[in-house]
Design a protein around this motif. Structure first.
Motif, mmCIF file in Angstrom:
data_model
loop_
_atom_site.group_PDB
_atom_site.id
_atom_site.type_symbol
_atom_site.label_atom_id
_atom_site.label_comp_id
_atom_site.label_asym_id
_atom_site.label_seq_id
_atom_site.Cartn_x
_atom_site.Cartn_y
_atom_site.Cartn_z
ATOM 1 N N VAL A 153 -6.496 11.420 -14.907
ATOM 2 C CA VAL A 153 -5.909 11.236 -13.672
ATOM 3 C C VAL A 153 -4.715 10.376 -13.853
ATOM 4 O O VAL A 153 -4.421 9.713 -14.716
ATOM 5 N N THR A 154 -3.920 10.616 -12.926
ATOM 6 C CA THR A 154 -2.556 9.534 -12.842
ATOM 7 C C THR A 154 -3.201 8.299 -12.221
ATOM 8 O O THR A 154 -4.166 7.881 -11.809
ATOM 9 N N ALA A 155 -2.270 7.216 -12.100
ATOM 10 C CA ALA A 155 -2.398 5.756 -11.745
ATOM 11 C C ALA A 155 -2.888 5.786 -10.140
ATOM 12 O O ALA A 155 -3.477 4.965 -9.767
ATOM 13 N N SER A 156 -2.377 6.890 -9.341
ATOM 14 C CA SER A 156 -2.707 6.813 -7.950
ATOM 15 C C SER A 156 -3.963 7.078 -7.550
ATOM 16 O O SER A 156 -4.615 6.759 -6.446
ATOM 17 N N TYR A 157 -4.967 7.733 -8.668
ATOM 18 C CA TYR A 157 -6.253 7.893 -8.471
ATOM 19 C C TYR A 157 -6.966 6.462 -8.381
ATOM 20 O O TYR A 157 -7.836 6.332 -7.609
ATOM 21 N N TYR A 158 -6.598 5.666 -9.398
ATOM 22 C CA TYR A 158 -6.846 4.259 -9.194
ATOM 23 C C TYR A 158 -6.699 3.615 -7.863
ATOM 24 O O TYR A 158 -7.378 2.628 -7.319
ATOM 25 N N PHE A 159 -5.498 3.947 -7.511
ATOM 26 C CA PHE A 159 -4.859 3.223 -6.086
ATOM 27 C C PHE A 159 -5.828 3.537 -4.958
ATOM 28 O O PHE A 159 -6.291 2.756 -4.210
ATOM 29 N N TYR A 160 -6.186 4.817 -4.871
ATOM 30 C CA TYR A 160 -7.077 5.593 -3.980
ATOM 31 C C TYR A 160 -8.381 4.987 -4.080
ATOM 32 O O TYR A 160 -8.976 4.648 -3.099
ATOM 33 N N LEU A 161 -8.943 4.765 -5.196
ATOM 34 C CA LEU A 161 -10.279 4.350 -5.524
ATOM 35 C C LEU A 161 -10.362 2.882 -4.880
ATOM 36 O O LEU A 161 -11.328 2.708 -4.223
#
Length: 567
Positions: A153-161
């Motif tokens: 996944v991209t870095a946006s996945y961790y931001f959403y998490l």
């Protein structure tokens, strides 16, 4: 506007005090804290790595299943993880909130200050939120990192998490604090902390047993079948109702990895709406019932104790034992302290679960060879010794320190410190020996060992228990912490760490010394070769001498330390 400004000012003042406390705690560590942090950091890092590897392996297996079965099973697995986290956060919040809102020693001072009560309530809420959630969040993070890394996944996945985790954590915290406030307002009792601690330990024990009986170690076998994996995940199946927060965050996270952002943002909106509603409800109710509940709790806690009129004048069971009257009185005192403190006896449930899990592990060992079973039975002695080391560190090592600041009463009484320590030895040695021998006999019976190995194992565990109990009591007397605030902090200090290192070294030496006699026995039994001689009784004699050394020397030094100690 003036009330809001005053509330904000009070919040900033209280938060500044808390931040300064944390700065002093972490910014000026002593040698004891540094040693404890290094040990906890090392063990925690190893656990995080194992957590990541296991979950990554699980996701990889599930994703490789045919007919898109794995995709749904991955979602189901994530749902189980989030539902477990939600339940654990709720229990942890209830325990932490009781201590922070009602039991903490600084509450009387805070409530005497000219501050808005809601400011104190809200600052304590943030403190409860952090205390109850940070450990679970840290140890669950590798699971979601492994999930994201596998699907690239991209870095946006961790931001959403992170964005989804915030309301997901706030919701059970608000419900837990609100629940304890309602309980203390309408059911005030000085036993609430013990009851809730007991329920929390019962929950943890049940969770440990459940996860262990699932036998997750079978996934590290490369020959594991798809049917076994499907059966494992199906055994974890829980109700996935659309209104559960665990379902919202699960569906939002999996939808984000699939690129369905509309579903992810919708589930994120559900989480924030539920968290906001819980916070509003908490703020409205807590302002009306918290101070009344706190006052009721103080009245119950400070009420004079009534004497028990049903005391019997008959002899106790200790009177029939061949023990001196002074030691009988000390043992009776320790038994009463142990029974009255649920932080001690409630952990018996954890011990019971560990015993059951231990025997379950022995039953499921993949051992088809008789020779291998006998070898494992010898190593089993060392494993039981390691389990005893942990139990003794928690109960026996801290038994001197739990006397606390009232230790001076023993110095003023006609009590000799030798009798004091010997009485504690006879209190802890029998039950620990019973537990260790049950594990030994049960595991050796399951391994189908011969009579010689069974006899030597029973005698070896007897010696190890004696040595560890003597070492724990002696070192606990040499490194007491009478000013402790938390029972768990006694065994994690410098003395506790030294005891763990010394006890593990002693168990390892016993295993090394017993290797030669067992080697001789196995050669005679399985290979019909007679390779032993006079060295066999010599090695057994060394084990007995080593046990006597680690039992007597620490006890004597502990007695000397107590006699010369300035209380």
């Amino acid at each position: 506007m003036t009330a809001v400004l005053r509330w904000w000012t009070d919040m900033r003042s209280l938060s500044a005090v808390r931040l300064k406390f944390l700065k002093n705690h972490f910014g000026r560590p002593n040698g004891d804290k540094v040693t404890r942090w290094l040990l906890i950091g090392t063990l925690g890092t190893l656990f995080l790595i194992a957590d990541y590897v296991f979950f990554y392996r699980m996701v990889a297996y599930l994703d490789g299943l045919p007919l898109q079965v794995g995709e749904e099973l991955i979602v189901q697995l994530l749902n189980v993880v989030f539902l477990t986290l939600f339940a654990m956060l709720l229990f942890s919040t209830i325990i932490a909130a009781l201590a922070i809102y009602y039991v903490s020693s600084d509450l009387e001072f805070l409530h005497s200050l000219p501050m808005i009560p809601s400011a104190i309530i809200h600052v304590r809420f943030v403190q409860t939120l952090i205390n109850a959630s940070w450990v679970m969040l840290v140890f669950s993070l590798p699971m979601f990192v492994a999930y994201g890394y596998y699907f690239q996944v991209t870095a946006s996945y961790y931001f959403y998490l992170l964005m989804a985790f915030l309301p997901f954590v706030v919701l059970p915290c608000a419900l837990g604090v609100l629940g304890i406030m309602v309980l203390m307002r309408y059911f005030p009792t000085d036993k609430a902390h013990q009851i809730l601690s007991f329920l929390g330990l019962f929950f943890v024990a049940g969770l440990v047993a459940f996860l262990r009986f699932l036998s997750p170690e079978k996934f590290f076998d490369k020959k594991v079948s798809d049917e076994a994996i499907i059966g494992f995940v199906e055994s974890l199946r829980v109700p996935e109702f659309p209104y559960l927060p665990s379902s919202w965050i699960t569906r939002g996270l999996t939808a984000w990895t699939e690129g369905r952002l509309d579903i992810s943002f919708a589930r994120l909106g559900f989480l924030y709406a539920a968290a906001a509603g819980a916070l509003v409800l908490f703020a409205w109710i807590s302002r009306r019932i918290y101070l009344s509940g706190w006052r009721s709790y103080q009245e119950v806690k400070n009420a004079p104790r009534t004497k028990n009129k049903n005391n019997s004048n008959g002899k106790s069971l200790l009177a029939y034992l061949p023990i001196e009257p002074m030691k009988q009185a000390l043992i009776a005192k320790d038994l009463k302290v142990f029974a009255r403190d649920p932080s001690h006896w409630s952990q018996m449930f954890i011990l019971l679960v560990l015993v059951i899990v231990y025997i379950f592990n022995i039953m499921n060992l993949p051992l088809d060879n008789l020779v291998l079973k006998n070898v494992v039975s010898v190593l089993n002695i060392g494993l039981i010794g390691f389990v005893l080391s942990a139990l003794i560190a928690r109960f026996v090592f801290s038994s001197v320190s739990i006397e606390g600041r009232k230790m001076w009463t023993l110095y003023t009484a006609p009590v000799d410190m030798r009798s004091f320590l010997v009485a504690k030895f006879w209190m802890y040695w029998p039950p620990l020996l019973l537990v260790a021998e049950i594990l030994t006999v049960a595991s050796n019976h399951l391994l189908q060992v011969d009579a010689y190995v069974m006899k030597m194992s029973v005698i070896g565990v007897l010696l190890i228990t004696t040595g560890l109990v003597g070492m724990g009591l002696g070192m606990g007397a040499m490194y007491p912490r009478f000013d402790h605030e938390n029972m768990s902090g006694i065994s994690t200090g410098t003395g506790g760490i030294l005891f763990m290192i010394s006890s593990l070294a002693y168990v390892m030496l016993v295993l090394v010394l017993s290797a030669r006699p067992m080697y001789v026995h196995f050669n005679e039994k399985f290979l019909f070769k007679f390779v032993g001689g006079i060295e066999v009784p010599v090695f057994y004699g060394l084990i007995v001498a080593l046990t006597a050394l680690v039992t007597v020397v620490p006890m004597r030094r502990g007695i000397r330390a107590l006699r010369t100690m300035d209380i």
